[in-house]
Design an enzyme around this catalytic site. Structure first.
Site, PDB file in Angstrom:
ATOM      1  N   ASP A 108      -1.638   6.766   6.256  1.00  0.00           N
ATOM      2  CA  ASP A 108      -2.713   5.877   5.814  1.00  0.00           C
ATOM      3  C   ASP A 108      -2.921   4.870   6.940  1.00  0.00           C
ATOM      4  O   ASP A 108      -2.095   3.993   7.158  1.00  0.00           O
ATOM      5  CB  ASP A 108      -2.310   5.174   4.523  1.00  0.00           C
ATOM      6  CG  ASP A 108      -3.317   4.122   4.073  1.00  0.00           C
ATOM      7  OD1 ASP A 108      -4.377   3.976   4.727  1.00  0.00           O
ATOM      8  OD2 ASP A 108      -3.032   3.428   3.076  1.00  0.00           O
TER       9      ASP A 108
ATOM     10  N   TRP B 218       0.821  -1.210   0.000  1.00  0.00           N
ATOM     11  CA  TRP B 218       0.000   0.000   0.000  1.00  0.00           C
ATOM     12  C   TRP B 218       0.851   1.255   0.000  1.00  0.00           C
ATOM     13  O   TRP B 218       0.514   2.250  -0.649  1.00  0.00           O
ATOM     14  CB  TRP B 218      -0.981  -0.030   1.169  1.00  0.00           C
ATOM     15  CG  TRP B 218      -1.975  -1.129   0.975  1.00  0.00           C
ATOM     16  CD1 TRP B 218      -2.073  -2.299   1.671  1.00  0.00           C
ATOM     17  CD2 TRP B 218      -2.988  -1.193  -0.042  1.00  0.00           C
ATOM     18  NE1 TRP B 218      -3.081  -3.080   1.156  1.00  0.00           N
ATOM     19  CE2 TRP B 218      -3.665  -2.432   0.110  1.00  0.00           C
ATOM     20  CE3 TRP B 218      -3.388  -0.319  -1.061  1.00  0.00           C
ATOM     21  CZ2 TRP B 218      -4.712  -2.809  -0.732  1.00  0.00           C
ATOM     22  CZ3 TRP B 218      -4.432  -0.706  -1.901  1.00  0.00           C
ATOM     23  CH2 TRP B 218      -5.083  -1.938  -1.719  1.00  0.00           C
TER      24      TRP B 218
ATOM     25  N   LYS C 100     -12.066  -1.640   6.483  1.00  0.00           N
ATOM     26  CA  LYS C 100     -11.150  -2.490   7.235  1.00  0.00           C
ATOM     27  C   LYS C 100     -11.581  -2.649   8.691  1.00  0.00           C
ATOM     28  O   LYS C 100     -11.360  -3.687   9.305  1.00  0.00           O
ATOM     29  CB  LYS C 100      -9.734  -1.911   7.209  1.00  0.00           C
ATOM     30  CG  LYS C 100      -9.154  -1.704   5.826  1.00  0.00           C
ATOM     31  CD  LYS C 100      -8.913  -3.019   5.119  1.00  0.00           C
ATOM     32  CE  LYS C 100      -8.169  -2.805   3.814  1.00  0.00           C
ATOM     33  NZ  LYS C 100      -8.000  -4.039   3.048  1.00  0.00           N
TER      34      LYS C 100
END
Length: 375
Positions: free
Chosen positions: A186, A112, A210
């Site tokens: 993030d 990511w 998530k």
């Protein structure tokens, strides 16, 4: 119906009481409480009081849970965390008001982070101050070294707090980086799983799917310090300042997702907030890491023990064939979503806030049994 234990990385398991409330209110918002609206909240105009109140309650719950001060803005945006990779850079890496070029420092901790870096490089000057690729992204830098490595004059230092695919997690964060640059993070896969010191941060973003709700909305928390540096020439929807001024209502927002996030946050507050979340995350992850260690000749976690995630536990078996058997047999027993990401293989158990301790205990017992039969 017997519910499965859902260990998927996202969309993930959600609290059953929240799902039950949503089901009860789907035809008539607040109808079960005697405050009938005669329709679902997802049928209402986003300019009506019930929708605005749900948004406001969600924002206020975030403020309470995290201890956000008045200098923080809470935004609910569409597009997922992936959209933020570019939007962040568009706002903070384009030349400033005086035309001077700007740059940012990024830590490359896995899949990511790699995507965030790639998008930022399309917009502005990016320095990668840590690259975990030589260690196959199985470890992280010491926070102090990451802070020191940040490039002088950086607008911000970006990090990915938890790599969902690789299973590595920052256990502590740098303080403000070189030249007092704020941290941008993030936090998609460990958002609201533990208390954090907000002082070093200037912006935090997290896809809801998530840990705090269904896919389709992203929480963006931005401090005045960075909001005031945003490029004011961007088109309206790409401008953080416009969203802050419009209270996340520049256009029709993802109403259903915000409504569900508000209910999940209410559930989290009732459980005991972030202190409870951290205690439970430690209990769940400890159970699984102990199960791996107990059968060390059979299961293997490749992640540096100092940085093993409490949200995404990754592990390998002696062969890919055994991993396929493990996943299939676990699925047959109601333990769903244990297949590792396609880019790395293996197995992965995602154990977010709504995962019950019973679910993790059931998985640990299955791991014991499978190792005894195949080890």
């Amino acid at each position: 119906m017997a519910r499965l234990y859902n260990f998927s990385a996202g969309p993930c398991t959600l609290p059953v009481p929240v799902l039950e409330q949503v089901a009860a209110e789907l035809l008539d918002y607040r109808g079960p409480t005697g405050q009938s609206h005669g329709m679902s909240i997802i049928e209402m105009s986003h300019r009506t009081p019930p929708v605005e109140q749900a948004r406001d309650r969600a924002a206020e719950r975030l403020r309470r849970l995290l201890g956000l001060g008045d200098d923080w803005h809470v935004l609910f945006l569409a597009g997922g965390a992936t959209f933020q990779f570019g939007m962040l850079a568009m706002n903070l890496l384009t030349p400033g008001a005086n035309g001077q070029a700007r740059k940012a420092s990024y830590t490359h901790s896995g899949a990511w982070a790699k995507k965030a870096i790639a998008d930022a490089k399309l917009i502005g000057d990016v320095d990668v101050v840590f690259n975990g690729e030589p260690e196959k992204f199985m470890t992280l830098p010491d926070p102090a070294s990451a802070e020191a490595a940040a490039t002088d004059g950086s607008t911000y230092l970006h990090l990915t707090s938890n790599e969902t695919i690789g299973g590595v997690q920052w256990k502590a964060f740098p303080t403000k980086a070189h030249a007092n640059a704020p941290i941008v993070a993030d936090m998609s896969s460990d958002f609201l799983s533990r208390p954090i010191d907000l002082d070093p941060f200037g912006l935090i973003y997290a896809g809801a799917q998530k840990n705090i709700g269904p896919a389709g909305v992203t929480v963006v928390l931005i401090r005045d310090e960075l909001l005031n540096q945003c490029d004011g020439k961007l088109i309206n929807y790409l401008n953080y300042a416009g969203h802050a001024k419009g209270h996340s209502m520049l256009n029709t927002p993802p109403v259903f997702q915000i409504y569900m996030v508000e209910l999940v946050l209410e559930w989290l507050e009732n459980q005991g907030g972030l202190v409870w979340a951290q205690e439970m995350a430690t209990k769940r992850s400890t159970l699984l890491y102990q199960a791996i260690a107990k059968h060390g000749a059979f299961y293997r976690c490749p992640v540096d023990p100092a940085y093993r995630s409490t949200m995404n536990v990754v592990f390998r078996l002696p062969s890919e064939d055994l991993e396929k058997q493990f996943i299939a047999q676990a699925d047959a027993k109601g333990l769903s979503g244990l297949k590792g990401h396609r880019s790395v293989g293996g197995c992965r158990a995602s154990i977010y806030n709504a995962m019950t301790l019973d679910g993790v205990e059931t998985l640990a017992a299955f791991m014991d049994d499978f190792a005894a039969k195949h080890g």
